[in-house]
Design a protein around this motif. Sequence first.
Motif, PDB file in Angstrom:
ATOM      1  N   UNK A  86      -5.493   6.239   6.198  1.00  0.00           N
ATOM      2  CA  UNK A  86      -5.700   7.411   5.350  1.00  0.00           C
ATOM      3  C   UNK A  86      -4.551   8.403   5.513  1.00  0.00           C
ATOM      4  N   UNK A  87      -4.123   8.638   6.765  1.00  0.00           N
ATOM      5  CA  UNK A  87      -3.000   9.549   7.006  1.00  0.00           C
ATOM      6  C   UNK A  87      -1.725   9.028   6.355  1.00  0.00           C
ATOM      7  N   UNK A  88      -1.518   7.716   6.404  1.00  0.00           N
ATOM      8  CA  UNK A  88      -0.337   7.117   5.792  1.00  0.00           C
ATOM      9  C   UNK A  88      -0.366   7.322   4.275  1.00  0.00           C
ATOM     10  N   UNK A  89      -1.514   7.101   3.651  1.00  0.00           N
ATOM     11  CA  UNK A  89      -1.624   7.290   2.197  1.00  0.00           C
ATOM     12  C   UNK A  89      -1.372   8.743   1.813  1.00  0.00           C
ATOM     13  N   UNK A 140       1.719  10.209  -0.574  1.00  0.00           N
ATOM     14  CA  UNK A 140       1.452  11.004  -1.774  1.00  0.00           C
ATOM     15  C   UNK A 140       2.117  12.383  -1.707  1.00  0.00           C
ATOM     16  N   UNK A 141       2.150  12.979  -0.549  1.00  0.00           N
ATOM     17  CA  UNK A 141       2.670  14.337  -0.417  1.00  0.00           C
ATOM     18  C   UNK A 141       4.193  14.356  -0.333  1.00  0.00           C
ATOM     19  N   UNK A 196       6.303  11.499  -0.491  1.00  0.00           N
ATOM     20  CA  UNK A 196       6.941  10.399  -1.219  1.00  0.00           C
ATOM     21  C   UNK A 196       8.067   9.751  -0.408  1.00  0.00           C
ATOM     22  N   UNK A 197       7.907   9.706   0.881  1.00  0.00           N
ATOM     23  CA  UNK A 197       8.862   9.024   1.753  1.00  0.00           C
ATOM     24  C   UNK A 197       8.167   7.807   2.345  1.00  0.00           C
ATOM     25  N   UNK A 198       8.963   6.982   2.963  1.00  0.00           N
ATOM     26  CA  UNK A 198       8.389   5.810   3.600  1.00  0.00           C
ATOM     27  C   UNK A 198       7.526   6.260   4.779  1.00  0.00           C
ATOM     28  N   UNK A 199       6.281   5.904   4.724  1.00  0.00           N
ATOM     29  CA  UNK A 199       5.350   6.289   5.787  1.00  0.00           C
ATOM     30  C   UNK A 199       5.363   5.240   6.890  1.00  0.00           C
ATOM     31  N   UNK A 200       5.046   5.642   8.112  1.00  0.00           N
ATOM     32  CA  UNK A 200       4.949   4.643   9.188  1.00  0.00           C
ATOM     33  C   UNK A 200       3.779   3.704   8.919  1.00  0.00           C
ATOM     34  N   UNK A 201       3.871   2.513   9.450  1.00  0.00           N
ATOM     35  CA  UNK A 201       2.789   1.554   9.251  1.00  0.00           C
ATOM     36  C   UNK A 201       1.585   1.943  10.106  1.00  0.00           C
ATOM     37  N   UNK A 202       0.466   1.338   9.793  1.00  0.00           N
ATOM     38  CA  UNK A 202      -0.744   1.591  10.560  1.00  0.00           C
ATOM     39  C   UNK A 202      -0.530   1.162  12.010  1.00  0.00           C
ATOM     40  N   UNK A 203       0.170   0.044  12.217  1.00  0.00           N
ATOM     41  CA  UNK A 203       0.438  -0.425  13.579  1.00  0.00           C
ATOM     42  C   UNK A 203       1.317   0.560  14.343  1.00  0.00           C
TER      43      UNK A 203
END
Length: 92
Positions: free
Chosen positions: A42-45, A49-50, A52-59
């Motif tokens: 959820x934090x990654x999504x 959205x906010x 628009x950069x590459x987010x870290x993976x869940x792992x």
Amino acid sequence: MAFGPLGLTYNDLWSVTLADLNDMAEGWRYNRFLDARRDARLAMWIRVMVWAKKAPSVEDLTGVWEDGQVMSKEEQYRRIIRKIRNKRKRMP
């Protein structure tokens, strides 16, 4: 642990073995790990959205589950390399 997170009563506690109690505790820890992964997803999504950069993976956020414990991807990689090296040493 038995009375809090696992929610056992005194009667329940006398009817389970230590192995059962250990399995229940490990299941509880794994469920907590899955909850952390859900929260990290959820934090990654939200971050995508906010900002628009590459987010870290869940792992990257939660680590990975291996052999009953949570570890970082780097620790998992080092552990795999160590296992491979140990197998090579044993081979004639």
